[in-house]
Scaffold this motif. Structure first.
Motif, PDB file in Angstrom:
ATOM      1  N   ASN A   1     -17.781   3.017  85.178  1.00  0.00           N
ATOM      2  CA  ASN A   1     -17.889   1.629  85.637  1.00  0.00           C
ATOM      3  C   ASN A   1     -19.172   1.336  86.413  1.00  0.00           C
ATOM      4  O   ASN A   1     -19.306   0.291  87.018  1.00  0.00           O
ATOM      5  CB  ASN A   1     -16.686   1.235  86.507  1.00  0.00           C
ATOM      6  N   GLU A   2     -20.068   2.252  86.365  1.00  0.00           N
ATOM      7  CA  GLU A   2     -21.291   2.048  87.128  1.00  0.00           C
ATOM      8  C   GLU A   2     -22.254   1.156  86.340  1.00  0.00           C
ATOM      9  O   GLU A   2     -22.346   1.238  85.126  1.00  0.00           O
ATOM     10  CB  GLU A   2     -21.966   3.388  87.404  1.00  0.00           C
ATOM     11  N   GLU A   3     -22.968   0.326  87.052  1.00  0.00           N
ATOM     12  CA  GLU A   3     -24.069  -0.411  86.449  1.00  0.00           C
ATOM     13  C   GLU A   3     -25.342   0.048  87.108  1.00  0.00           C
ATOM     14  O   GLU A   3     -25.452   0.023  88.322  1.00  0.00           O
ATOM     15  CB  GLU A   3     -23.893  -1.915  86.668  1.00  0.00           C
ATOM     16  N   THR A   4     -26.284   0.504  86.323  1.00  0.00           N
ATOM     17  CA  THR A   4     -27.522   1.029  86.877  1.00  0.00           C
ATOM     18  C   THR A   4     -28.686   0.146  86.467  1.00  0.00           C
ATOM     19  O   THR A   4     -28.898  -0.066  85.262  1.00  0.00           O
ATOM     20  CB  THR A   4     -27.762   2.462  86.350  1.00  0.00           C
ATOM     21  N   LEU A   5     -29.400  -0.337  87.430  1.00  0.00           N
ATOM     22  CA  LEU A   5     -30.546  -1.188  87.134  1.00  0.00           C
ATOM     23  C   LEU A   5     -31.689  -0.332  86.593  1.00  0.00           C
ATOM     24  O   LEU A   5     -32.090   0.654  87.205  1.00  0.00           O
ATOM     25  CB  LEU A   5     -30.990  -1.905  88.419  1.00  0.00           C
ATOM     26  N   ILE A   6     -32.196  -0.706  85.455  1.00  0.00           N
ATOM     27  CA  ILE A   6     -33.278   0.054  84.819  1.00  0.00           C
ATOM     28  C   ILE A   6     -34.602  -0.684  84.966  1.00  0.00           C
ATOM     29  O   ILE A   6     -35.652  -0.107  85.169  1.00  0.00           O
ATOM     30  CB  ILE A   6     -32.973   0.258  83.314  1.00  0.00           C
TER      31      ILE A   6
END
Ligand code: FRU
Length: 502
Positions: free
Chosen positions: A367-372
């Motif tokens: 469920n993680e959202e990682t900003l790229i």
């Protein structure tokens, strides 16, 4: 067939009629690296060719409005398939036979090196008094300069046998086979079947009906637009024929045929004079929400294809910016190890890369959202997903992610065994996801390779070296456009993540 009054007057009027775009003002969705209208409506790619060192893309154009209307041929050309010059409008309605539209067609170089164009002349009245009366005939025009800017019309070469045809009779594609010229085009027969007819000629002017090349077995389909037909070598070096068409009337089933009309192909064999013998079922060339009317051409030993990102039956919010329609990237067609058709961007497109960022691979938590990237207006993303260690139910890239929370989600859906493009809120009312179904072979592989081209108003996704493609418009709202990695209910394991600014 005779040299006749041409279209200089109409061309000048059309050129003056285009509401030139102020690109500063309308850059929110106007593409940075796709061919698009510079004012007015555009649809199908036409007359694709490489001629005297330049690449040419003509296209269906309505210069006087952002809706479909009386068709002209617009024109762009390029020395490198990357930067394009807008050339003057190439054809306008001007003859009795094409007075209501210069419809789609193709280009071919004759034995003397002259570039010739076959297209469909369209008029609304078929003289039969039926409601949808159109009278469509095949026409010839020649380029008269080295830059293929000036086209001279030669007139009609094939009239329509109107007793056998239900209005639709169009989109000629021409090539030479074993010393004989072939012209194929799409037909809706009097009993509403979708067919492709083959004509032959020795002199490119007098054409004789040869046979029905293809009769679509799908009873829902009543017309095959923009037919294309070309050979490709399979992995054993044997020649296969690929038939391509844009089917009108097909019904949605499962993941198939979700658009109003759907463009696809079959692979099989062919001998001149005979009907095409399919060895596969009909498959989509592109599973995205906005794809239609592709055309291919041969150059430098490659089979290259452009398609139209069609907004038919959708809101097309760019119309309020004064333009509508763009092409896909040019794609090279080949038969893969799996004996299926693959289409990948031509390597020339790599020249668009400005900066490259390699990201360190690491598993992404549930469920993680990682900003790229916090501001990716135009970017190519290569994401290789490790299928062995990925446990997420769905995982992938959120692109066009804006501060209001909207985005377009490009995801591997492990449960449904698909790659989906879901325009969460970035479709201006045209929600609706599209999916490409992965094969058993792809699912049991170690990784899934995604190559995603994000332009200002579209997303083009290539899965496993072009084994599947999905092209969709996507209209991000105000603010910076981020790229994020996302994993739902599990871990996304990444083998490779590379971003190229474009
Ligand atoms: C496909 C098509 C063609 C026709 C052209 C008219 O999109 O309908 O069959 O020639 O567009 O603009």
């Amino acid at each position: 067939y005779s040299p006749i009054r041409n279209h200089a007057e109409e061309l000048a009027k059309a050129e003056a009629g285009v509401d030139q775009l102020d690109l500063e003002r309308v850059d929110r969705w106007y593409p940075k690296f796709h061919i698009a209208s510079n004012g007015g409506w555009i649809n199908d790619p036409n007359g694709l060719c490489r001629y005297k060192g330049r690449w040419h893309v003509y296209y269906q154009l309505h210069p006087y409005g952002t809706q479909w209307g009386p068709m002209h041929w617009g024109h762009v050309s390029s020395a490198d398939m990357v930067s394009w010059r807008r050339d003057p409008i190439a054809m306008a309605p001007s003859l009795e036979e094409d007075k209501d539209g210069v419809f789609s067609g193709s280009a071919v170089v004759d034995d003397q090196g002259k570039l010739r164009f076959y297209y469909t002349g369209h008029r609304w009245n078929n003289g039969r008094n039926d409601a949808d009366g159109q009278w469509q005939v095949q026409m010839l025009a020649d380029a008269i300069d080295d830059d293929a800017i000036k086209l001279e019309k030669r007139g009609m070469v094939i009239d329509c046998p109107r007793e056998k045809v239900d209005s639709h009779f169009r989109d000629p594609k021409v090539w030479k086979q074993d010393g004989v010229w072939h012209l194929i085009h799409g037909v809706s027969t009097a009993d509403h079947r979708g067919q492709i007819w083959d004509y032959t000629s020795k002199d490119m002017v007098n054409w004789t009906f040869q046979n029905v090349l293809f009769d679509d077995p799908n009873p829902d389909v009543f017309m095959l637009e923009c037919p294309d037909f070309f050979p490709l070598k399979d992995k054993n070096g044997d020649t296969k024929w690929v038939i391509v068409f844009s089917a009108m009337g097909s019904k949605a089933k499962g993941y198939m045929n979700r658009n109003e009309n759907n463009a696809g192909y079959m692979i099989g064999t062919w001998k001149p004079g005979e009907a095409f013998k399919p060895e596969t079922e009909f498959r989509l060339l592109d599973c995205g929400a906005n794809y239609y009317a592709p055309q291919s051409f041969e150059a430098d030993g490659r089979r290259i294809m452009y398609g139209w990102m069609s907004p038919f039956s959708e809101n097309a919010p760019m119309q309020s910016d004064g333009w509508c329609g763009q092409m896909t990237l040019p794609r090279e067609c080949y038969l893969g190890e799996d004996d299926d058709l693959h289409t990948v961007p031509v390597p020339e497109i790599d020249k668009l890369r400005i900066n490259t960022f390699e990201h360190v691979a690491r598993p992404i938590e549930a469920n993680e959202e990682t900003l790229i990237d916090e501001d990716a207006e135009a970017v190519e993303i290569e994401l290789n997903i490790d299928l062995k260690d990925t446990t997420a139910e769905r995982a992938g890239l959120k692109v066009h992610a804006t501060p209001d929370g909207s985005c377009t989600y490009v995801a591997y859906d492990a449960q449904a065994a698909t790659v989906v493009v879901d325009r969460l809120a970035a479709a201006r009312g045209d929600r609706g996801y599209r999916a490409a179904r992965l094969t058993d072979e792809e699912l049991s592989a170690d990784e899934l390779k995604l190559r995603v081209y994000v332009d200002r108003g579209s997303v083009e996704v290539y899965v496993n070296d072009g084994r599947h493609v999905l092209s969709s418009y996507s209209y991000p709202s105000e603010g910076k456009r981020a790229v994020k990695l996302s994993a739902e209910s599990g871990v996304l394991a990444v083998n490779k993540l590379t971003l190229h600014d474009m």
